[in-house]
Design a protein around this motif. Sequence first.
Motif, short mmCIF file in Angstrom:
data_model
loop_
_atom_site.label_atom_id
_atom_site.label_comp_id
_atom_site.label_asym_id
_atom_site.label_seq_id
_atom_site.Cartn_x
_atom_site.Cartn_y
_atom_site.Cartn_z
N TYR A 143 42.46 5.90 14.82
CA TYR A 143 41.80 7.16 14.49
C TYR A 143 40.39 6.86 13.98
O TYR A 143 40.21 6.05 13.07
CB TYR A 143 42.59 7.93 13.43
N ARG A 144 39.42 7.52 14.59
CA ARG A 144 38.02 7.32 14.25
C ARG A 144 37.59 8.34 13.19
O ARG A 144 37.92 9.52 13.26
CB ARG A 144 37.17 7.47 15.51
N ASN A 145 36.83 7.85 12.22
CA ASN A 145 36.34 8.67 11.11
C ASN A 145 34.94 9.17 11.42
O ASN A 145 34.10 8.42 11.92
CB ASN A 145 36.34 7.81 9.84
N ASP A 146 34.67 10.44 11.10
CA ASP A 146 33.33 10.98 11.33
C ASP A 146 32.40 10.75 10.14
O ASP A 146 31.27 11.23 10.13
CB ASP A 146 33.40 12.47 11.67
N GLY A 147 32.87 10.03 9.13
CA GLY A 147 32.07 9.75 7.94
C GLY A 147 32.33 10.70 6.80
O GLY A 147 31.90 10.45 5.67
N GLN A 148 33.04 11.79 7.09
CA GLN A 148 33.37 12.78 6.06
C GLN A 148 34.87 12.87 5.82
O GLN A 148 35.34 13.80 5.16
CB GLN A 148 32.80 14.14 6.45
N GLY A 149 35.61 11.92 6.37
CA GLY A 149 37.05 11.90 6.17
C GLY A 149 37.81 12.70 7.19
O GLY A 149 39.02 12.96 7.00
#
Length: 482
Positions: free
Chosen positions: A66-72
Amino acid sequence: MKLKLLFLSFFLIPILSAQTFTEVSLPSDFGTIGGTLAFSDVDGDNDPDVLVTGLNNSFDLFAKLYRNDGQGNFSEVTETSFIGVGSNNSIAFSDVDGDNDPDVLITGSVGLDNSVAKLYINDGQGNFSEMLGTPFDGVIESSIAFSDVDGDNDPDVLITGRTDFMGNISKLYTNDGQGNFSEVTEIPFEGVRNSTVAFSDVDGDNDPDVLITGENSVQITKLYINDGLGNFSEMSGTPFLNVSLGSIAFSDVDNDSDPDVLITGITNSGEYIAELYINDGQGNFSEVTGTPFEGVVGGSIAFSDVDGDNDSDVLISGSLNGSSIITKLYNNDGLGNFTEVAGTPFDGVWFGSVAFSDVDGDNDPDVLISGTNNTGYLSKLYLNDLMVSSTDVEFSEFNSNIIICPNPAASSDLKVNFNSTENGFAVIKIYNLKGQLLSQQRETTLVGSQTILVDISRLSAGNYFIQMDNKKGTKVARFIVP
Protein backbone atom coordinates in the motif's frame (compact mmCIF):
# COMPACT_ATOMS: atom_id res chain seq x y z
CA MET A 1 23.01 36.23 29.98
CA LYS A 2 21.28 36.99 33.27
CA LEU A 3 18.78 34.60 34.71
CA LYS A 4 15.95 35.19 37.13
CA LEU A 5 14.61 32.16 38.96
CA LEU A 6 11.14 31.66 40.36
CA PHE A 7 10.81 28.65 42.69
CA LEU A 8 7.32 27.28 43.11
CA SER A 9 6.35 24.75 45.76
CA PHE A 10 3.30 23.76 43.74
CA PHE A 11 2.14 24.89 40.35
CA LEU A 12 0.59 23.82 37.07
CA ILE A 13 3.21 22.85 34.48
CA PRO A 14 2.14 22.14 30.90
CA ILE A 15 3.79 19.06 29.45
CA LEU A 16 3.37 17.16 26.23
CA SER A 17 0.91 14.31 26.19
CA ALA A 18 0.30 11.83 23.39
CA GLN A 19 -2.53 9.93 24.97
CA THR A 20 -4.99 10.74 22.19
CA PHE A 21 -5.06 8.59 19.06
CA THR A 22 -7.71 8.81 16.36
CA GLU A 23 -8.69 5.89 14.15
CA VAL A 24 -8.73 6.63 10.41
CA SER A 25 -10.00 4.53 7.56
CA LEU A 26 -7.95 1.96 5.66
CA PRO A 27 -8.68 0.08 2.44
CA SER A 28 -11.34 -2.52 3.16
CA ASP A 29 -9.13 -5.55 2.41
CA PHE A 30 -6.46 -4.68 4.96
CA GLY A 31 -7.53 -7.20 7.65
CA THR A 32 -5.23 -10.15 8.39
CA ILE A 33 -4.76 -13.07 10.72
CA GLY A 34 -1.37 -14.45 11.61
CA GLY A 35 0.06 -11.76 9.41
CA THR A 36 2.89 -9.30 9.45
CA LEU A 37 3.20 -5.65 8.46
CA ALA A 38 6.28 -3.52 7.84
CA PHE A 39 6.70 0.16 6.99
CA SER A 40 9.28 1.42 4.50
CA ASP A 41 9.54 4.25 1.96
CA VAL A 42 9.59 2.00 -1.09
CA ASP A 43 9.10 4.70 -3.74
CA GLY A 44 11.47 7.37 -2.46
CA ASP A 45 8.91 10.09 -1.78
CA ASN A 46 9.84 10.51 1.89
CA ASP A 47 6.79 8.93 3.45
CA PRO A 48 6.32 5.39 4.82
CA ASP A 49 4.49 2.88 2.66
CA VAL A 50 3.44 -0.47 4.10
CA LEU A 51 3.55 -4.13 3.12
CA VAL A 52 0.97 -6.43 4.71
CA THR A 53 0.92 -10.24 4.55
CA GLY A 54 -1.33 -12.98 5.92
CA LEU A 55 -4.87 -14.25 5.52
CA ASN A 56 -7.88 -12.08 4.73
CA ASN A 57 -11.46 -12.65 5.82
CA SER A 58 -11.96 -15.08 2.94
CA PHE A 59 -8.92 -17.07 4.08
CA ASP A 60 -7.01 -16.08 0.94
CA LEU A 61 -3.22 -15.83 1.19
CA PHE A 62 -1.92 -12.41 0.28
CA ALA A 63 1.02 -10.01 0.30
CA LYS A 64 -0.15 -6.51 -0.52
CA LEU A 65 1.76 -3.27 -0.86
CA TYR A 66 0.00 0.00 0.00
CA ARG A 67 1.39 3.34 -1.10
CA ASN A 68 1.12 6.39 1.17
CA ASP A 69 0.21 9.81 -0.23
CA GLY A 70 2.14 11.54 2.57
CA GLN A 71 -0.97 12.31 4.61
CA GLY A 72 -1.66 8.80 5.83
CA ASN A 73 -4.00 7.81 3.00
CA PHE A 74 -3.04 4.41 1.62
CA SER A 75 -3.89 2.89 -1.75
CA GLU A 76 -3.07 -0.62 -2.90
CA VAL A 77 -0.40 -1.16 -5.54
CA THR A 78 -2.30 -3.67 -7.62
CA GLU A 79 0.43 -5.10 -9.83
CA THR A 80 3.14 -6.52 -7.59
CA SER A 81 5.20 -9.69 -7.87
CA PHE A 82 4.85 -10.69 -4.22
CA ILE A 83 3.65 -14.19 -3.44
CA GLY A 84 0.83 -14.42 -0.92
CA VAL A 85 1.74 -16.16 2.32
CA GLY A 86 -0.39 -17.45 5.15
CA SER A 87 -0.18 -17.21 8.91
CA ASN A 88 3.04 -17.34 10.93
CA ASN A 89 5.01 -15.52 8.26
CA SER A 90 7.66 -12.82 8.44
CA ILE A 91 8.75 -9.86 6.28
CA ALA A 92 11.73 -7.52 6.55
CA PHE A 93 12.95 -4.58 4.45
CA SER A 94 16.62 -3.81 3.85
CA ASP A 95 18.76 -2.37 1.05
CA VAL A 96 20.49 -5.62 0.16
CA ASP A 97 22.06 -4.51 -3.15
CA GLY A 98 23.42 -1.12 -2.11
CA ASP A 99 21.35 1.05 -4.45
CA ASN A 100 19.77 3.14 -1.66
CA ASP A 101 16.25 1.73 -1.78
CA PRO A 102 14.59 -0.91 0.41
CA ASP A 103 14.32 -4.46 -0.89
CA VAL A 104 12.23 -7.04 0.97
CA LEU A 105 12.43 -10.66 2.11
CA ILE A 106 9.20 -12.61 2.69
CA THR A 107 8.85 -16.00 4.37
CA GLY A 108 5.75 -18.10 5.01
CA SER A 109 3.43 -20.83 3.86
CA VAL A 110 1.94 -20.91 0.37
CA GLY A 111 0.09 -24.18 0.86
CA LEU A 112 0.20 -27.50 2.68
CA ASP A 113 3.85 -28.55 3.18
CA ASN A 114 4.98 -25.75 0.89
CA SER A 115 6.81 -22.80 2.44
CA VAL A 116 8.95 -20.10 0.84
CA ALA A 117 11.63 -17.52 1.51
CA LYS A 118 11.63 -15.04 -1.38
CA LEU A 119 13.76 -11.96 -1.90
CA TYR A 120 12.39 -9.08 -3.98
CA ILE A 121 14.56 -6.29 -5.39
CA ASN A 122 13.25 -2.71 -5.59
CA ASP A 123 13.94 -0.50 -8.62
CA GLY A 124 13.76 2.63 -6.44
CA GLN A 125 10.21 3.50 -7.46
CA GLY A 126 8.49 0.75 -5.52
CA ASN A 127 8.46 -1.81 -8.31
CA PHE A 128 9.76 -5.15 -7.09
CA SER A 129 11.08 -8.18 -8.95
CA GLU A 130 11.94 -11.54 -7.44
CA MET A 131 15.63 -12.38 -7.15
CA LEU A 132 16.07 -15.97 -8.31
CA GLY A 133 18.61 -18.49 -7.10
CA THR A 134 18.77 -17.39 -3.47
CA PRO A 135 20.04 -19.99 -0.96
CA PHE A 136 17.27 -19.41 1.58
CA ASP A 137 15.22 -22.32 2.92
CA GLY A 138 11.48 -21.77 2.90
CA VAL A 139 10.09 -21.53 6.44
CA ILE A 140 6.92 -20.94 8.42
CA GLU A 141 6.49 -20.01 12.09
CA SER A 142 9.46 -17.83 11.25
CA SER A 143 11.37 -14.66 11.99
CA ILE A 144 13.76 -12.56 9.86
CA ALA A 145 16.29 -9.94 10.92
CA PHE A 146 18.79 -8.02 8.78
CA SER A 147 22.03 -6.64 10.22
CA ASP A 148 25.64 -6.10 9.13
CA VAL A 149 27.13 -8.86 11.26
CA ASP A 150 30.61 -8.94 9.65
CA GLY A 151 31.32 -5.22 9.40
CA ASP A 152 31.51 -4.94 5.60
CA ASN A 153 28.75 -2.31 5.34
CA ASP A 154 26.01 -4.45 3.84
CA PRO A 155 23.04 -6.18 5.49
CA ASP A 156 23.35 -9.87 6.24
CA VAL A 157 20.30 -11.87 7.35
CA LEU A 158 19.28 -14.39 9.99
CA ILE A 159 16.26 -16.60 9.25
CA THR A 160 14.56 -18.91 11.75
CA GLY A 161 11.53 -21.15 11.45
CA ARG A 162 10.20 -24.57 10.51
CA THR A 163 11.02 -25.95 7.07
CA ASP A 164 8.94 -28.44 5.12
CA PHE A 165 11.43 -31.31 5.42
CA MET A 166 14.46 -30.22 7.46
CA GLY A 167 12.78 -29.36 10.76
CA ASN A 168 13.58 -26.20 12.68
CA ILE A 169 16.39 -23.93 11.53
CA SER A 170 18.30 -20.81 12.48
CA LYS A 171 20.47 -19.91 9.50
CA LEU A 172 22.78 -16.95 8.96
CA TYR A 173 23.54 -15.69 5.45
CA THR A 174 26.21 -13.10 4.62
CA ASN A 175 25.77 -10.60 1.79
CA ASP A 176 28.40 -9.72 -0.83
CA GLY A 177 27.01 -6.19 -1.08
CA GLN A 178 25.05 -6.85 -4.26
CA GLY A 179 22.31 -8.95 -2.72
CA ASN A 180 24.02 -12.31 -3.25
CA PHE A 181 23.89 -14.32 -0.04
CA SER A 182 25.97 -17.26 1.21
CA GLU A 183 25.10 -19.47 4.15
CA VAL A 184 27.45 -19.40 7.14
CA THR A 185 27.79 -23.08 7.99
CA GLU A 186 29.48 -22.90 11.40
CA ILE A 187 27.18 -21.05 13.76
CA PRO A 188 26.05 -21.89 17.30
CA PHE A 189 22.40 -20.94 16.82
CA GLU A 190 19.79 -23.53 17.76
CA GLY A 191 17.07 -24.12 15.20
CA VAL A 192 13.68 -22.86 16.38
CA ARG A 193 10.10 -22.36 15.24
CA ASN A 194 7.43 -20.00 16.63
CA SER A 195 10.44 -17.76 16.90
CA THR A 196 11.57 -14.17 17.21
CA VAL A 197 15.04 -12.78 16.53
CA ALA A 198 16.43 -9.30 17.12
CA PHE A 199 19.87 -7.77 16.62
CA SER A 200 21.35 -5.13 18.93
CA ASP A 201 24.79 -4.12 20.16
CA VAL A 202 24.26 -5.19 23.76
CA ASP A 203 27.90 -5.02 24.91
CA GLY A 204 28.91 -1.70 23.39
CA ASP A 205 31.62 -2.97 21.03
CA ASN A 206 30.00 -1.57 17.87
CA ASP A 207 28.80 -4.82 16.32
CA PRO A 208 25.35 -6.45 16.37
CA ASP A 209 24.71 -9.25 18.82
CA VAL A 210 21.53 -11.30 18.55
CA LEU A 211 18.77 -12.58 20.83
CA ILE A 212 16.74 -15.60 19.70
CA THR A 213 13.56 -17.02 21.22
CA GLY A 214 11.53 -19.96 20.01
CA GLU A 215 10.72 -23.62 20.32
CA ASN A 216 12.55 -26.78 19.41
CA SER A 217 12.01 -29.67 21.80
CA VAL A 218 11.56 -26.98 24.47
CA GLN A 219 11.33 -23.20 24.50
CA ILE A 220 14.57 -21.25 24.46
CA THR A 221 15.79 -17.66 24.85
CA LYS A 222 19.48 -17.31 23.98
CA LEU A 223 21.80 -14.34 23.59
CA TYR A 224 24.75 -14.64 21.21
CA ILE A 225 27.70 -12.22 21.25
CA ASN A 226 29.35 -11.16 17.98
CA ASP A 227 33.14 -10.80 17.71
CA GLY A 228 32.75 -8.15 14.99
CA LEU A 229 33.46 -10.55 12.13
CA GLY A 230 30.15 -12.39 12.29
CA ASN A 231 31.36 -15.14 14.60
CA PHE A 232 28.91 -15.66 17.45
CA SER A 233 29.21 -17.32 20.84
CA GLU A 234 26.40 -17.98 23.29
CA MET A 235 26.43 -15.82 26.42
CA SER A 236 25.90 -17.94 29.49
CA GLY A 237 24.14 -16.98 32.69
CA THR A 238 21.51 -14.69 31.18
CA PRO A 239 18.36 -14.11 33.27
CA PHE A 240 15.94 -14.44 30.38
CA LEU A 241 12.97 -16.79 30.66
CA ASN A 242 12.74 -19.35 27.85
CA VAL A 243 9.75 -18.56 25.62
CA SER A 244 8.14 -19.14 22.24
CA LEU A 245 5.16 -17.59 20.43
CA GLY A 246 6.33 -14.22 21.64
CA SER A 247 8.08 -11.04 20.65
CA ILE A 248 11.37 -9.25 21.36
CA ALA A 249 12.10 -5.54 21.21
CA PHE A 250 15.28 -3.69 22.17
CA SER A 251 15.21 -0.06 23.30
CA ASP A 252 17.15 2.17 25.69
CA VAL A 253 14.30 2.62 28.15
CA ASP A 254 16.32 4.21 30.97
CA ASN A 255 18.35 6.65 28.85
CA ASP A 256 21.77 5.29 29.78
CA SER A 257 22.86 4.75 26.16
CA ASP A 258 22.61 0.97 25.99
CA PRO A 259 19.82 -1.29 24.68
CA ASP A 260 17.45 -2.85 27.19
CA VAL A 261 14.99 -5.54 26.10
CA LEU A 262 11.34 -6.48 26.54
CA ILE A 263 10.34 -10.11 25.93
CA THR A 264 6.87 -11.67 25.71
CA GLY A 265 5.72 -15.24 25.11
CA ILE A 266 4.86 -18.57 26.72
CA THR A 267 7.34 -20.43 28.94
CA ASN A 268 7.96 -24.15 29.21
CA SER A 269 5.66 -24.22 32.23
CA GLY A 270 2.83 -22.56 30.27
CA GLU A 271 3.16 -19.13 31.89
CA TYR A 272 2.50 -16.05 29.76
CA ILE A 273 5.09 -13.34 30.37
CA ALA A 274 6.06 -9.77 29.52
CA GLU A 275 9.44 -9.20 31.14
CA LEU A 276 11.65 -6.11 30.97
CA TYR A 277 15.41 -6.53 31.37
CA ILE A 278 17.85 -3.64 31.96
CA ASN A 279 21.33 -3.72 30.42
CA ASP A 280 24.44 -2.60 32.32
CA GLY A 281 26.14 -1.60 29.05
CA GLN A 282 28.25 -4.74 28.85
CA GLY A 283 25.48 -7.13 27.89
CA ASN A 284 24.64 -8.17 31.45
CA PHE A 285 20.89 -7.93 31.96
CA SER A 286 18.80 -7.82 35.12
CA GLU A 287 15.04 -8.25 35.34
CA VAL A 288 12.91 -5.28 36.33
CA THR A 289 10.31 -6.33 38.87
CA GLY A 290 6.98 -4.64 39.44
CA THR A 291 6.34 -3.52 35.86
CA PRO A 292 2.69 -2.98 34.85
CA PHE A 293 3.01 -5.22 31.79
CA GLU A 294 0.65 -8.19 31.49
CA GLY A 295 2.03 -11.47 30.18
CA VAL A 296 0.86 -12.27 26.66
CA VAL A 297 1.27 -14.91 23.98
CA GLY A 298 1.01 -14.50 20.21
CA GLY A 299 1.70 -10.82 20.57
CA SER A 300 3.78 -7.99 19.20
CA ILE A 301 5.89 -5.22 20.80
CA ALA A 302 6.75 -1.79 19.41
CA PHE A 303 8.73 0.99 21.12
CA SER A 304 8.34 4.65 20.13
CA ASP A 305 8.34 8.08 21.76
CA VAL A 306 4.61 8.68 21.45
CA ASP A 307 4.43 11.69 23.77
CA GLY A 308 7.43 13.68 22.57
CA ASP A 309 9.45 13.61 25.78
CA ASN A 310 12.51 11.90 24.29
CA ASP A 311 12.10 8.48 25.86
CA SER A 312 10.76 5.21 24.52
CA ASP A 313 7.16 4.31 25.32
CA VAL A 314 5.82 0.87 24.37
CA LEU A 315 2.77 -0.75 22.80
CA ILE A 316 2.10 -4.42 23.57
CA SER A 317 -0.47 -6.70 21.96
CA GLY A 318 -1.38 -10.34 22.54
CA SER A 319 -3.62 -12.77 24.36
CA LEU A 320 -3.75 -12.88 28.14
CA ASN A 321 -5.50 -16.23 28.43
CA GLY A 322 -6.88 -17.23 25.04
CA SER A 323 -10.04 -15.18 25.46
CA SER A 324 -8.90 -11.76 26.72
CA ILE A 325 -6.93 -10.06 23.95
CA ILE A 326 -5.21 -6.71 24.46
CA THR A 327 -3.32 -3.88 22.82
CA LYS A 328 -2.02 -1.62 25.58
CA LEU A 329 0.12 1.51 25.57
CA TYR A 330 2.55 2.31 28.40
CA ASN A 331 4.25 5.68 28.90
CA ASN A 332 7.87 5.85 30.08
CA ASP A 333 9.00 8.43 32.65
CA GLY A 334 12.50 8.52 31.14
CA LEU A 335 13.95 6.27 33.82
CA GLY A 336 12.41 3.04 32.55
CA ASN A 337 9.35 3.21 34.80
CA PHE A 338 6.18 2.60 32.79
CA THR A 339 2.56 3.52 33.41
CA GLU A 340 -0.40 2.21 31.43
CA VAL A 341 -2.21 4.88 29.41
CA ALA A 342 -5.92 4.62 30.10
CA GLY A 343 -8.65 5.24 27.55
CA THR A 344 -6.75 4.37 24.36
CA PRO A 345 -8.91 3.37 21.36
CA PHE A 346 -6.78 0.41 20.28
CA ASP A 347 -8.47 -2.90 19.48
CA GLY A 348 -6.86 -5.88 21.15
CA VAL A 349 -5.20 -8.28 18.69
CA TRP A 350 -3.00 -11.35 18.64
CA PHE A 351 -1.23 -13.32 15.94
CA GLY A 352 -0.61 -10.06 14.13
CA SER A 353 1.64 -7.02 14.28
CA VAL A 354 1.87 -3.53 15.71
CA ALA A 355 4.16 -0.95 14.12
CA PHE A 356 4.83 2.77 14.60
CA SER A 357 5.58 5.23 11.80
CA ASP A 358 4.83 8.89 11.05
CA VAL A 359 2.40 8.22 8.23
CA ASP A 360 0.93 11.74 8.00
CA GLY A 361 4.12 13.80 8.17
CA ASP A 362 3.37 15.70 11.37
CA ASN A 363 6.48 14.54 13.22
CA ASP A 364 4.87 12.17 15.67
CA PRO A 365 4.54 8.35 15.54
CA ASP A 366 1.24 6.93 14.37
CA VAL A 367 0.45 3.23 14.79
CA LEU A 368 -0.88 0.45 12.57
CA ILE A 369 -2.32 -2.65 14.22
CA SER A 370 -3.27 -5.92 12.53
CA GLY A 371 -4.29 -9.35 13.73
CA THR A 372 -7.31 -11.17 15.06
CA ASN A 373 -9.52 -10.98 18.11
CA ASN A 374 -12.85 -12.40 19.21
CA THR A 375 -14.71 -10.41 16.55
CA GLY A 376 -12.61 -11.39 13.53
CA TYR A 377 -9.62 -10.20 11.53
CA LEU A 378 -8.72 -6.55 11.46
CA SER A 379 -6.19 -3.89 10.57
CA LYS A 380 -6.57 -0.41 12.04
CA LEU A 381 -4.58 2.79 11.66
CA TYR A 382 -4.50 5.33 14.49
CA LEU A 383 -3.10 8.83 14.03
CA ASN A 384 -1.27 10.37 16.95
CA ASP A 385 -2.79 13.67 18.09
CA LEU A 386 0.18 15.10 19.97
CA MET A 387 -1.36 17.75 22.16
CA VAL A 388 -0.57 19.87 25.18
CA SER A 389 -2.18 18.98 28.45
CA SER A 390 -1.63 20.22 32.00
CA THR A 391 -0.32 18.13 34.85
CA ASP A 392 0.05 19.19 38.46
CA VAL A 393 3.65 18.60 39.55
CA GLU A 394 4.78 19.04 43.13
CA PHE A 395 8.19 20.68 43.64
CA SER A 396 9.12 19.21 47.01
CA GLU A 397 11.29 16.17 46.58
CA PHE A 398 14.92 17.29 46.47
CA ASN A 399 15.51 20.29 48.73
CA SER A 400 17.47 21.80 45.85
CA ASN A 401 18.41 25.22 44.52
CA ILE A 402 19.03 26.30 40.95
CA ILE A 403 21.38 29.22 40.39
CA ILE A 404 23.32 30.75 37.53
CA CYS A 405 27.05 31.37 37.76
CA PRO A 406 27.84 35.11 37.84
CA ASN A 407 30.74 35.10 35.41
CA PRO A 408 29.99 35.41 31.64
CA ALA A 409 31.68 32.12 30.76
CA ALA A 410 29.15 30.23 32.84
CA SER A 411 26.14 32.27 31.84
CA SER A 412 25.00 29.65 29.37
CA ASP A 413 24.74 26.98 32.09
CA LEU A 414 22.30 26.46 34.91
CA LYS A 415 23.80 25.01 38.06
CA VAL A 416 21.50 22.43 39.63
CA ASN A 417 22.64 22.05 43.24
CA PHE A 418 20.94 19.37 45.32
CA ASN A 419 21.36 16.75 48.02
CA SER A 420 20.85 13.08 47.27
CA THR A 421 20.30 10.35 49.85
CA GLU A 422 21.45 7.53 47.55
CA ASN A 423 23.50 6.78 44.45
CA GLY A 424 21.52 6.66 41.21
CA PHE A 425 20.68 8.92 38.32
CA ALA A 426 18.40 11.79 37.41
CA VAL A 427 16.80 13.05 34.21
CA ILE A 428 16.68 16.83 33.70
CA LYS A 429 14.29 18.31 31.13
CA ILE A 430 13.60 21.86 29.96
CA TYR A 431 10.14 22.81 28.64
CA ASN A 432 8.74 26.00 27.16
CA LEU A 433 5.36 27.33 28.28
CA LYS A 434 3.60 25.38 25.52
CA GLY A 435 4.78 22.19 27.11
CA GLN A 436 7.25 21.39 24.32
CA LEU A 437 10.34 19.52 25.46
CA LEU A 438 13.43 21.51 24.42
CA SER A 439 16.24 19.48 25.94
CA GLN A 440 16.88 16.47 28.11
CA GLN A 441 19.93 15.01 29.79
CA ARG A 442 20.59 12.07 32.09
CA GLU A 443 23.14 12.40 34.90
CA THR A 444 24.61 10.04 37.48
CA THR A 445 23.95 11.16 41.07
CA LEU A 446 25.91 10.31 44.23
CA VAL A 447 25.12 10.49 47.91
CA GLY A 448 25.46 14.02 49.28
CA SER A 449 25.59 17.54 47.84
CA GLN A 450 26.44 17.89 44.18
CA THR A 451 26.04 20.09 41.11
CA ILE A 452 24.80 19.34 37.61
CA LEU A 453 25.35 21.80 34.75
CA VAL A 454 22.47 22.27 32.33
CA ASP A 455 23.19 23.97 29.00
CA ILE A 456 20.72 26.77 28.25
CA SER A 457 22.83 28.59 25.67
CA ARG A 458 20.32 27.97 22.87
CA LEU A 459 17.34 29.38 24.72
CA SER A 460 15.94 32.68 23.52
CA ALA A 461 14.42 35.24 25.88
CA GLY A 462 11.34 33.93 27.61
CA ASN A 463 9.89 31.78 30.40
CA TYR A 464 10.82 28.13 30.84
CA PHE A 465 10.41 25.20 33.20
CA ILE A 466 13.22 22.92 34.35
CA GLN A 467 12.11 19.53 35.65
CA MET A 468 14.25 16.98 37.47
CA ASP A 469 13.19 13.35 37.97
CA ASN A 470 14.72 10.47 39.85
CA LYS A 471 13.41 7.36 41.58
CA LYS A 472 12.29 9.47 44.54
CA GLY A 473 10.09 11.83 42.59
CA THR A 474 9.96 15.05 40.57
CA LYS A 475 10.97 18.65 41.19
CA VAL A 476 10.25 21.61 38.95
CA ALA A 477 11.32 25.26 38.82
CA ARG A 478 10.32 28.07 36.53
CA PHE A 479 12.97 30.41 35.16
CA ILE A 480 13.14 33.45 32.88
CA VAL A 481 15.73 34.21 30.24
CA PRO A 482 15.53 38.00 29.71
